[in-house]
Design a protein around this motif. Structure first.
Motif, PDB file in Angstrom:
ATOM      1  N   VAL A  29       0.457  -0.900  -0.235  1.00 15.96           N
ATOM      2  CA  VAL A  29       0.212   0.236   0.305  1.00 15.96           C
ATOM      3  C   VAL A  29       0.745   1.256  -0.221  1.00 15.96           C
ATOM      4  CG1 VAL A  29      -1.915   1.074   1.374  1.00 15.96           C
ATOM      5  CG2 VAL A  29      -1.859  -1.522   1.079  1.00 15.96           C
ATOM      6  N   HIS A  30       0.958   1.885  -0.647  1.00 11.12           N
ATOM      7  CA  HIS A  30       1.937   3.355  -1.189  1.00 11.12           C
ATOM      8  C   HIS A  30       1.180   4.416  -0.343  1.00 11.12           C
ATOM      9  CE1 HIS A  30       4.876   0.912  -3.736  1.00 11.12           C
ATOM     10  NE2 HIS A  30       3.683   0.328  -3.760  1.00 11.12           N
ATOM     11  N   PRO A  31       1.555   5.013  -0.208  1.00 10.36           N
ATOM     12  CA  PRO A  31       0.721   6.890  -0.419  1.00 10.36           C
ATOM     13  C   PRO A  31       0.925   7.009  -1.116  1.00 10.36           C
ATOM     14  CG  PRO A  31       3.247   6.911   0.507  1.00 10.36           C
ATOM     15  CD  PRO A  31       3.035   5.497   0.188  1.00 10.36           C
ATOM     16  N   GLY A  43      -8.193  14.356  -2.551  1.00 13.91           N
ATOM     17  CA  GLY A  43      -8.862  13.168  -3.214  1.00 13.91           C
ATOM     18  C   GLY A  43      -8.286  12.094  -4.105  1.00 13.91           C
ATOM     19  N   GLN A  44      -7.883  11.612  -3.963  1.00 12.20           N
ATOM     20  CA  GLN A  44      -6.571  10.607  -4.794  1.00 12.20           C
ATOM     21  C   GLN A  44      -7.406   9.306  -4.277  1.00 12.20           C
ATOM     22  OE1 GLN A  44      -2.630   9.370  -4.864  1.00 12.20           O
ATOM     23  NE2 GLN A  44      -3.227   7.894  -5.986  1.00 12.20           N
ATOM     24  N   TYR A  45      -8.146   8.402  -5.251  1.00 13.99           N
ATOM     25  CA  TYR A  45      -9.057   7.313  -4.125  1.00 13.99           C
ATOM     26  C   TYR A  45      -8.417   5.691  -4.570  1.00 13.99           C
ATOM     27  CZ  TYR A  45     -12.916  10.239  -3.724  1.00 13.99           C
ATOM     28  OH  TYR A  45     -13.703  10.991  -2.955  1.00 13.99           O
ATOM     29  N   GLN A  46      -8.572   5.038  -3.793  1.00 16.25           N
ATOM     30  CA  GLN A  46      -7.870   3.486  -4.418  1.00 16.25           C
ATOM     31  C   GLN A  46      -9.139   2.253  -3.551  1.00 16.25           C
ATOM     32  OE1 GLN A  46      -4.659   2.484  -2.375  1.00 16.25           O
ATOM     33  NE2 GLN A  46      -5.364   2.978  -0.197  1.00 16.25           N
ATOM     34  N   ASP A  47      -9.262   1.086  -4.037  1.00 13.52           N
ATOM     35  CA  ASP A  47      -9.983   0.107  -3.124  1.00 13.52           C
ATOM     36  C   ASP A  47      -9.078  -1.004  -2.962  1.00 13.52           C
ATOM     37  OD1 ASP A  47     -11.284  -1.612  -2.641  1.00 13.52           O
ATOM     38  OD2 ASP A  47     -12.476  -1.450  -4.752  1.00 13.52           O
ATOM     39  N   ASP A  99      -6.254  12.193   2.058  1.00 20.10           N
ATOM     40  CA  ASP A  99      -6.779  13.316   2.673  1.00 20.10           C
ATOM     41  C   ASP A  99      -5.527  14.506   2.981  1.00 20.10           C
ATOM     42  OD1 ASP A  99      -4.931  12.604   5.209  1.00 20.10           O
ATOM     43  OD2 ASP A  99      -6.994  12.474   6.474  1.00 20.10           O
ATOM     44  N   GLY A 100      -4.376  13.624   2.271  1.00 19.67           N
ATOM     45  CA  GLY A 100      -2.875  14.198   2.333  1.00 19.67           C
ATOM     46  C   GLY A 100      -2.147  13.901   3.336  1.00 19.67           C
ATOM     47  N   SER A 101      -3.051  13.176   4.332  1.00 21.41           N
ATOM     48  CA  SER A 101      -2.252  12.380   5.227  1.00 21.41           C
ATOM     49  C   SER A 101      -1.979  10.877   5.453  1.00 21.41           C
ATOM     50  CB  SER A 101      -1.684  13.224   6.310  1.00 21.41           C
ATOM     51  OG  SER A 101      -2.681  12.699   7.590  1.00 21.41           O
ATOM     52  N   ALA A 102      -3.174  10.233   4.959  1.00 15.77           N
ATOM     53  CA  ALA A 102      -3.675   8.894   5.286  1.00 15.77           C
ATOM     54  C   ALA A 102      -4.666   8.715   4.617  1.00 15.77           C
ATOM     55  CB  ALA A 102      -4.011   8.758   7.104  1.00 15.77           C
ATOM     56  N   TRP A 103      -4.639   7.082   4.284  1.00 13.74           N
ATOM     57  CA  TRP A 103      -6.167   6.899   2.991  1.00 13.74           C
ATOM     58  C   TRP A 103      -7.065   6.601   4.370  1.00 13.74           C
ATOM     59  CZ3 TRP A 103      -6.139   6.662  -1.431  1.00 13.74           C
ATOM     60  CH2 TRP A 103      -5.233   6.526  -2.089  1.00 13.74           C
ATOM     61  N   VAL A 104      -8.142   7.315   4.511  1.00 19.28           N
ATOM     62  CA  VAL A 104      -9.777   7.318   4.755  1.00 19.28           C
ATOM     63  C   VAL A 104     -10.428   6.434   3.892  1.00 19.28           C
ATOM     64  CG1 VAL A 104     -11.186   8.875   6.073  1.00 19.28           C
ATOM     65  CG2 VAL A 104      -8.522   9.615   5.913  1.00 19.28           C
ATOM     66  N   ALA A 105     -11.418   5.809   4.796  1.00 20.56           N
ATOM     67  CA  ALA A 105     -12.728   5.219   4.439  1.00 20.56           C
ATOM     68  C   ALA A 105     -13.384   5.775   3.642  1.00 20.56           C
ATOM     69  CB  ALA A 105     -13.283   4.221   5.415  1.00 20.56           C
ATOM     70  N   TYR A 106     -13.982   5.558   2.081  1.00 22.99           N
ATOM     71  CA  TYR A 106     -14.503   6.710   1.688  1.00 22.99           C
ATOM     72  C   TYR A 106     -15.910   7.203   2.895  1.00 22.99           C
ATOM     73  CZ  TYR A 106     -16.992   8.554  -1.845  1.00 22.99           C
ATOM     74  OH  TYR A 106     -17.842   9.184  -3.028  1.00 22.99           O
ATOM     75  N   PRO A 107     -16.759   6.307   3.403  1.00 27.20           N
ATOM     76  CA  PRO A 107     -18.171   6.863   4.063  1.00 27.20           C
ATOM     77  C   PRO A 107     -17.307   8.208   4.748  1.00 27.20           C
ATOM     78  CG  PRO A 107     -18.054   4.845   3.696  1.00 27.20           C
ATOM     79  CD  PRO A 107     -16.337   4.873   3.947  1.00 27.20           C
ATOM     80  N   VAL A 132     -14.179   0.245  10.391  1.00 24.20           N
ATOM     81  CA  VAL A 132     -13.333   1.801  11.224  1.00 24.20           C
ATOM     82  C   VAL A 132     -13.704   1.464  12.476  1.00 24.20           C
ATOM     83  CG1 VAL A 132     -13.106   4.074  12.154  1.00 24.20           C
ATOM     84  CG2 VAL A 132     -14.132   3.463   9.829  1.00 24.20           C
ATOM     85  N   THR A 133     -11.731   1.607  13.184  1.00 25.03           N
ATOM     86  CA  THR A 133     -11.828   1.325  13.865  1.00 25.03           C
ATOM     87  C   THR A 133     -11.131   2.269  14.836  1.00 25.03           C
ATOM     88  OG1 THR A 133     -11.072  -1.238  13.842  1.00 25.03           O
ATOM     89  CG2 THR A 133      -9.946  -0.552  15.901  1.00 25.03           C
ATOM     90  N   THR A 134     -10.258   2.751  14.242  1.00 22.80           N
ATOM     91  CA  THR A 134      -9.525   4.006  14.404  1.00 22.80           C
ATOM     92  C   THR A 134      -9.506   4.761  13.655  1.00 22.80           C
ATOM     93  OG1 THR A 134      -7.232   2.928  14.994  1.00 22.80           O
ATOM     94  CG2 THR A 134      -7.404   5.211  14.989  1.00 22.80           C
ATOM     95  N   ALA A 135     -10.714   6.201  14.200  1.00 27.28           N
ATOM     96  CA  ALA A 135     -11.230   7.526  13.688  1.00 27.28           C
ATOM     97  C   ALA A 135     -10.046   8.033  13.159  1.00 27.28           C
ATOM     98  CB  ALA A 135     -11.830   8.265  14.826  1.00 27.28           C
ATOM     99  N   THR A 136      -9.923   8.796  12.451  1.00 24.28           N
ATOM    100  CA  THR A 136      -9.544   9.771  11.260  1.00 24.28           C
ATOM    101  C   THR A 136      -9.709  11.157  11.902  1.00 24.28           C
ATOM    102  OG1 THR A 136     -11.075   9.821   8.916  1.00 24.28           O
ATOM    103  CG2 THR A 136      -8.504   7.687   9.839  1.00 24.28           C
ATOM    104  N   TYR A 137     -10.500  11.112  12.262  1.00 24.24           N
ATOM    105  CA  TYR A 137     -11.195  12.869  12.702  1.00 24.24           C
ATOM    106  C   TYR A 137     -12.456  13.121  14.007  1.00 24.24           C
ATOM    107  CZ  TYR A 137     -15.050  12.967   9.696  1.00 24.24           C
ATOM    108  OH  TYR A 137     -16.434  12.113   9.118  1.00 24.24           O
ATOM    109  N   THR A 138     -12.015  14.088  14.239  1.00 22.99           N
ATOM    110  CA  THR A 138     -12.794  14.287  15.605  1.00 22.99           C
ATOM    111  C   THR A 138     -14.282  14.641  14.553  1.00 22.99           C
ATOM    112  OG1 THR A 138     -11.383  15.121  17.157  1.00 22.99           O
ATOM    113  CG2 THR A 138     -13.739  15.867  17.158  1.00 22.99           C
ATOM    114  N   GLY A 139     -15.028  14.164  14.903  1.00 23.38           N
ATOM    115  CA  GLY A 139     -16.538  14.402  14.269  1.00 23.38           C
ATOM    116  C   GLY A 139     -17.220  13.032  13.875  1.00 23.38           C
ATOM    117  N   GLN A 140     -15.768  12.094  13.109  1.00 22.83           N
ATOM    118  CA  GLN A 140     -16.718  10.810  12.606  1.00 22.83           C
ATOM    119  C   GLN A 140     -17.760  10.139  13.334  1.00 22.83           C
ATOM    120  OE1 GLN A 140     -13.007   8.928  11.743  1.00 22.83           O
ATOM    121  NE2 GLN A 140     -14.564   7.257  10.332  1.00 22.83           N
TER     122      GLN A 140
END
Length: 394
Positions: free
Chosen positions: A189-191, A196-200, A209-217, A229-237
């Motif tokens: 898995v490459h950065p 806005g880049q997507y991967q499946d 998101d600029g620093s990590a791959w975030v689940a699309y929902p 999702v186990t570990t959240a990527t932002y407050t309010g998720q």
């Protein structure tokens, strides 16, 4: 000439110019270079990537099947599109007498301008590793795409069983797609290269998101499915849980998106002669009656409280609530907001009110207090089936 172009100059366009300016199948790694890899796809659509798939076909020979790929050179060399239009056999050297080794199957571009090989062509070939007690794969040569590692046991040869293909092959292929395409992840898995880049990922669509791959929902603010999702990527998720509870990431923990309701009750009968508010009722085993809750993002709650109560027809009994936060009184006792009754027999009474301007995420406590109207007769107020319920407002 620093800025390169294709099909502009009447004469003098070089192979290097063409490679540097091609914009076809390119998963970018930076503003100029692309990722080396194999184009995805299969004949029947069952597999994400079948190009350059390899299998053992005899004791020391493997077959590399057809495929297309991109091989990136150094930053000034551009990218080399390559195609294997039909399958090709590759034969491995006999194993070392004492130690095993690891060989590489690669797609390699020879370019005399850079390697002095006097060759300008591409080949599928074997890069032989060095035998040893713990053999390692050889380095990937410049302008090459690693396809497979092959473990060659000591003494392997056509006469003694050859290479155990079921365990010897390690797939190194990674896919590439056109700029803006959704990359099917296989292997490493490459950065990402741009927000806005997507991967499946095989089980979920992801966005960089600029620093990590975030689940699309979660990337679009939706609700992540249960287990995604186990570990959240932002407050309010937000996420769903297997138990069907909607949760919100507070910045440090998953908490109910709409907490509550909170409820406490006591069915025991207790009474008091106190004419000032007290949280202790005589005859009760458990005192006081209190409930703690977490304030919602709306900053508002609905509070309901009540009981079966009695005093005397002409002397009121009161049940009121005090709101505290960490021991500090936020909303004090007040007869105007109390549950009140005057009856010589037990009757049911309750009150509902809204409390506002709470601090979201803070823990508050509501405690029940009781009293009887001031009198000189030492009358008692009796209370039974007392309860407090808190409903956070969304």
């Amino acid at each position: 000439m620093n800025l390169r172009s294709s099909w502009a100059a009447e004469t003098g366009q070089t192979r290097e110019d063409t490679r540097l300016t091609q914009t076809g199948v390119t998963t970018m790694t930076n503003p100029v270079q692309v990722r080396s890899g194999v184009l995805p796809g299969s004949y029947d659509g069952q597999y994400r990537m079948s190009g350059f798939w390899t299998s053992g076909t005899s004791a020391m020979t493997a077959t590399v099947y057809e495929g297309r790929a991109i091989i990136q050179g150094e930053i000034s060399q551009g990218a080399y599109p390559v195609t294997l239009p039909s399958s090709q056999d590759v034969t491995f050297a006999t194993g070392d007498a004492q130690f095993g080794r690891v060989d590489l199957i690669v797609a390699k571009v020879y370019d005399n301008l850079y390697d002095g090989s006097l060759r300008n062509e591409s080949k599928v070939e074997i890069i032989q590793g060095v035998p040893g007690p713990t053999p390692l794969a050889p380095a990937v040569p410049p302008r090459s795409l690693a396809l497979y590692e092959v473990a060659v046991p000591a003494g392997a040869s056509a006469g003694n069983g050859g290479i155990p293909w079921a365990t010897a092959l390690k797939d190194l292929r990674t896919p590439v797609v056109s700029l803006g395409g959704i990359l099917p992840v296989e292997g490493s898995v490459h950065p990402g290269v741009y927000p806005g880049q997507y991967q499946d990922s095989g089980g979920a669509l992801q966005r960089w998101d600029g620093s990590a791959w975030v689940a699309y929902p979660s990337a679009i603010g939706g609700i992540a499915p249960a287990g995604a999702v186990t570990t959240a990527t932002y407050t309010g998720q937000y996420r769903d849980t297997p138990e069907g509870v909607l949760q919100r990431w507070s910045g440090s923990a998953w908490t109910p998106a709409v907490p509550g309701p909170y409820f406490v009750d006591n069915g025991d009968y207790g009474d008091t002669t106190s004419t000032t508010y007290t949280s202790t009722l005589t005859g009760r085993v458990t005192n006081p009656l209190a409930v703690s809750f977490t304030a919602p993002a709306s900053r508002m709650i609905i509070v309901s409280f009540g009981c079966r109560m009695k005093s005397r027809d002409d002397h009121y009994a009161y049940m009121a609530l005090r709101l505290t936060q960490n021991g500090t009184v936020v909303n004090d006792l007040n007869d105007e907001y109390a549950t009140v009754a005057a009856s010589a027999t037990l009757l049911s009474a309750s009150t509902t009110r809204r409390l506002s301007n709470l601090t979201p995420g803070a823990t508050y406590t509501l405690t029940a207090y009781f009293r009887i109207l001031t009198n000189t007769l030492g009358l008692k107020a009796g209370f039974e089936n007392t309860f407090i319920r808190v409903d956070p407002l969304p």
